[in-house]
Design an enzyme around this catalytic site. Structure first.
Site, PDB file in Angstrom:
ATOM      1  N   TRP A 540       4.743   1.491  -5.087  1.00 36.31           N
ATOM      2  CA  TRP A 540       4.760   0.821  -4.063  1.00 36.31           C
ATOM      3  C   TRP A 540       5.243  -0.467  -3.664  1.00 36.31           C
ATOM      4  O   TRP A 540       5.398  -0.823  -2.404  1.00 36.31           O
ATOM      5  CB  TRP A 540       3.186   0.917  -2.882  1.00 36.31           C
ATOM      6  CG  TRP A 540       2.362   1.938  -3.759  1.00 36.31           C
ATOM      7  CD1 TRP A 540       2.665   3.519  -3.510  1.00 36.31           C
ATOM      8  CD2 TRP A 540       1.551   1.810  -5.043  1.00 36.31           C
ATOM      9  NE1 TRP A 540       1.511   4.505  -4.343  1.00 36.31           N
ATOM     10  CE2 TRP A 540       1.300   3.363  -4.798  1.00 36.31           C
ATOM     11  CE3 TRP A 540       1.085   1.136  -5.181  1.00 36.31           C
ATOM     12  CZ2 TRP A 540       0.006   3.319  -5.936  1.00 36.31           C
ATOM     13  CZ3 TRP A 540      -0.201   0.813  -6.247  1.00 36.31           C
ATOM     14  CH2 TRP A 540      -0.734   2.765  -6.505  1.00 36.31           C
ATOM     15  N   HIS A 541       6.482  -0.871  -3.893  1.00 32.27           N
ATOM     16  CA  HIS A 541       7.384  -1.767  -4.396  1.00 32.27           C
ATOM     17  C   HIS A 541       9.019  -1.104  -3.821  1.00 32.27           C
ATOM     18  O   HIS A 541       9.619  -2.254  -4.277  1.00 32.27           O
ATOM     19  CB  HIS A 541       6.975  -2.335  -5.586  1.00 32.27           C
ATOM     20  CG  HIS A 541       6.025  -2.958  -6.338  1.00 32.27           C
ATOM     21  ND1 HIS A 541       5.816  -2.879  -7.850  1.00 32.27           N
ATOM     22  CD2 HIS A 541       4.943  -2.642  -5.462  1.00 32.27           C
ATOM     23  CE1 HIS A 541       4.787  -3.265  -8.015  1.00 32.27           C
ATOM     24  NE2 HIS A 541       3.543  -3.494  -6.815  1.00 32.27           N
ATOM     25  N   SER A 542       8.830  -1.099  -3.254  1.00 29.61           N
ATOM     26  CA  SER A 542      10.720  -0.206  -2.145  1.00 29.61           C
ATOM     27  C   SER A 542      11.000  -1.889  -2.086  1.00 29.61           C
ATOM     28  O   SER A 542      10.176  -2.693  -1.061  1.00 29.61           O
ATOM     29  CB  SER A 542       9.846   0.536  -1.559  1.00 29.61           C
ATOM     30  OG  SER A 542      10.048   1.434  -1.770  1.00 29.61           O
TER      31      SER A 542
END
Length: 615
Positions: A540-542
């Site tokens: 979830w580190h886009s």
């Protein structure tokens, strides 16, 4: 208990994502305003930081935050740290499930990348793990004014580091609290002890000073949790919800920004409608609100390029395909997608070990006992995220040799001469978080949402999978030597051939600290590779899809966050990062917010007064 390995990933193309209520705080209602000085399209982490700083520095400035998700104010699901797992289930409306294109590198899977959908964005739903990027990560961006030496003062400004005093790169008077959390879990010391003996790495007090790497952290992992109250330390509560007295700072939730409105390439407002997920029963008629000074797009790595493309800013071919009139030809919009990969590996733990499992299973007596303690002094497992130990790992010479030739070019290009950069993070999670079945998520649809067309790029480069494959073996050896180890959970590990020495099973205890490592055959290596391709997922580190780079290099914004080709329009969120950062990205999103606030204040002639959280 779980081990997990995180490494970076790069993608390539992100295509288009094809009732007003003045809700400043739920208990307040004022007449609708049709014009503001500054409008934020998105209410995530960075937007909260920028809007909160500007409102505190100049209370007369009228600011509007438009957010598709709902409020998080004082709700248990957001302020009680252990509850972060509730946001990952398929029925959650606080996450958007973005489905990537199927990839042969993932054995045909279509990866699911979640992004936050609420006030505060990722800061309201993330795992609260405190890490910071290496100094060289920012220096490698190559953007004037964004070098690490210029950013360290802002890193210090945003935090109150409750862990260790007098650290030169940490801050002690900022709005975001950093602490150990509520209590310590029992297996942590085992992981560190084996890591410093068998794995032969040192341990230090601080691995988040922007320089230290390849060491185990002494004690517990630091967390974005207030050490006094035991509450999550998020951007929403600490930058905007604490300014309820300021009627000029307005938050409208359940509002999906469709596009930016232009007059002669000057941003003058936004068009929005009710969000179909947050407000499924609301009408879909559009409204327009005007901005007299500035529009700031702050909807994240998925939302921000989508808003720009719907506004006519993007690649000609994409806009033509979507029947959108082009305002600016900016082919970099949606390109440069980056993320981190993660693989979870479950192990059995000794009976009696303290883990998060009873709370995450919802055992009522355990939850109530811990809640009672948490309400008294902010302690107990309520103020835990289950992750107590980690190492920012770099391979030594023997490990680098064992990783093979495929990784060598990347090592030489990115890591060899930058000793502060980690290749991966090895970490311990003391509990089994609920993870929804992939088949359910892959069929997830939401009425009224446009589809997206994007490639994650996960494992596309042959070197991408090497640290994951090696990390599986190394982490397994560390776990096998921990006193609480009771074997592998076979369903969560590679399916090794029958008769292999690597076959996973439950056992009665650990091996000796000096026992030989498992020997893997070529078939075993194929099983590990296949498992990682089947199971690797997002952290979830886009980031990166509106990159802060020269326009000729597929850049979208300049060093002052201005969108190329138009005026009065900026982007401020993780999408502007031109290159990846070796960290949980909450710290970087906060930092971008602090920098953006300084830039905007300077342009609007606002004095940056010292921040007073209680004012």
């Amino acid at each position: 208990m779980n081990s997990f390995v995180i490494r970076s990933s790069e993608g390539y193309k992100f295509g288009r994502t094809d009732d007003w209520s003045r809700l400043k705080h739920p208990s307040m209602s004022n007449p609708v305003t049709s014009e503001f000085d500054v409008i934020f399209a998105g209410g995530g982490t960075t937007a909260c930081v920028v809007a909160g700083r500007l409102a505190a520095w100049d209370p007369s400035l009228s600011i509007l935050i438009l957010e598709g998700g709902q409020h998080t104010l004082n709700q248990a699901a957001y302020v009680q740290p252990y509850r972060f797992t509730s946001h990952f289930v398929p029925t959650s409306t606080t996450m958007t499930f973005n489905v990537g294109n199927p990839s042969p590198r993932l054995n045909g899977r279509a990866p699911i990348v979640r992004s936050a959908h609420c006030i505060g964005g990722g800061s309201s739903v993330n795992t609260m793990s405190y890490t910071r990027a290496a100094a060289s990560d920012f220096d490698d961006w190559g953007v004037d004014g964004w070098e690490s030496k210029n950013l360290i003062p802002l890193m210090k400004k945003l935090e109150t580091y409750e862990v260790l005093p007098n650290r030169p790169t940490h801050g002690y008077g900022g709005p975001i609290k950093v602490s150990y959390g509520g209590c310590k879990l029992g297996v942590t010391e085992e992981f560190i002890r084996v890591g410093t003996t068998y794995h032969k790495r040192k341990y230090v007090e601080d691995t988040d000073d922007l320089e230290t790497c390849n060491t185990y952290i002494m004690g517990e992992i630091r967390r974005y949790i207030d050490g006094t109250t035991g509450r999550r330390s998020d951007a929403a509560h600490h930058y905007i919800y604490n300014q309820a007295h300021n009627a000029n700072l307005q938050i409208w939730v359940g509002k999906r920004v469709k596009r930016v409105i232009f007059q002669d390439k000057r941003a003058v407002g936004v068009e929005f409608t009710s969000d179909p997920v947050s407000c499924p029963d609301a009408g879909q008629s559009s409204s327009i609100v005007r901005a007299s000074k500035l529009v700031v797009v702050s909807a994240g790595a998925f939302g921000s390029p989508a808003i720009l493309e719907r506004s006519g800013i993007g690649a000609e071919a994409i806009l033509k395909r979507c029947d959108i009139q082009q305002v600016v030809d900016l082919p970099g919009v949606g390109e440069n997608y980056r993320d981190h990969n993660i693989v979870f590996l479950p192990y059995f733990c000794a009976d009696g070990a303290i883990t998060m499992d009873p709370l995450w299973r919802g055992e009522e007596s355990v939850v109530q006992e811990n809640l009672a303690q948490w309400k008294i002094n902010g302690k107990s497992l309520i103020a835990q995220n289950g992750t107590d130990a980690k190492i920012k790992w770099r391979p030594d010479d023997d490990e680098l040799k064992a990783m093979g030739s495929a990784f060598r070019p990347r090592w030489k290009k990115f890591f060899q001469d930058r000793p502060d950069k980690a290749v991966a993070i090895f970490a311990l999670s003391e509990g089994c978080t609920p993870r929804p079945p992939a088949v359910f998520i892959s069929n997830w649809t939401r009425t009224g949402q446009e589809g997206i067309d994007f490639n994650t790029g996960y494992l596309d480069d042959p070197s991408d999978i090497v640290p994951l494959n090696f990390g599986y073996k190394k982490m397994r050896e560390i776990f096998r030597r921990m006193p609480s180890y009771r074997g592998e959970v076979p369903a969560g590990h590679p399916c090794f051939p029958e008769g292999s020495a690597a076959v996973c099973r439950e056992t009665t205890g650990p091996v000796d600290l000096n026992a030989p490592d498992l020997v893997y055959t070529a078939e075993d290596d194929e099983a590990i590779d296949r498992y990682n391709r089947d199971c690797v997922q997002t952290t979830w580190h886009s980031l990166g899809t509106c990159a802060m780079k020269p326009r000729a290099d597929q850049g979208v914004v300049d060093a002052r966050l201005n969108v190329y080709g138009v005026t009065n329009l900026k982007v401020a969120d993780m999408s502007i990062a031109p290159k990846n950062v070796g960290t949980n990205t909450y710290s970087t999103a906060l930092l971008i917010g602090e920098k953006a606030a300084m830039i905007i204040a300077d342009e609007l002639g606002i004095e940056c007064r010292p921040y007073n959280e209680s004012s």
